[in-house]
Design an enzyme around this catalytic site. Sequence first.
Site, PDB file in Angstrom:
ATOM      1  N   HIS A   1       6.149   3.785 -74.268  1.00 29.44           N
ATOM      2  CA  HIS A   1       5.992   3.446 -72.861  1.00 29.44           C
ATOM      3  C   HIS A   1       4.529   3.199 -72.521  1.00 29.44           C
ATOM      4  O   HIS A   1       3.622   3.538 -73.272  1.00 29.44           O
ATOM      5  CB  HIS A   1       6.559   4.554 -71.963  1.00 29.44           C
ATOM      6  N   CYS A   2       4.331   2.579 -71.380  1.00 32.64           N
ATOM      7  CA  CYS A   2       2.993   2.423 -70.805  1.00 32.64           C
ATOM      8  C   CYS A   2       3.133   2.783 -69.329  1.00 32.64           C
ATOM      9  O   CYS A   2       3.857   3.714 -68.997  1.00 32.64           O
ATOM     10  CB  CYS A   2       2.425   1.025 -71.059  1.00 32.64           C
ATOM     11  N   GLU A   3       2.496   2.034 -68.461  1.00 30.58           N
ATOM     12  CA  GLU A   3       2.610   2.355 -67.042  1.00 30.58           C
ATOM     13  C   GLU A   3       3.890   1.805 -66.429  1.00 30.58           C
ATOM     14  O   GLU A   3       4.615   2.500 -65.735  1.00 30.58           O
ATOM     15  CB  GLU A   3       1.393   1.805 -66.298  1.00 30.58           C
TER      16      GLU A   3
END
Length: 122
Positions: free
Chosen positions: A63-65
């Site tokens: 995941h990221c933001e």
Amino acid sequence: MCVRLNCAASTVRTGAAFYAPFGIEYSEFVAQDEQGYNIMQHYDLLANLANAVAEKKGRLFVHCEAGVNRSGSLCLAYHAATSGMTLLESAQHCKARRGRICTNPAFQLQVFGFARKHQLPL
């Protein structure tokens, strides 16, 4: 085996201690969702984690933001490199499962360059 890879560690701050009580391993790096950023410099980390997790029949959560550009671009590149699908088929496959992915034009070019460099079918 369950591993979480955070591709936006400077803004999404959880850390290994948060996941340890649940038996989840944690890895992270700081990446920017910007036109001039080289997202593919993190590909080897993702690929090594994904391969190790797959070998143990575990799960990797990347995941990221927003789950669109940083994580989406790296996962798209990995899928194209390992699935036997063309880059276009991989993009369609990943988009069908995630929704919006790899909308950063610079990241799109980097994934395309990665596919060409590794002689993956386009």
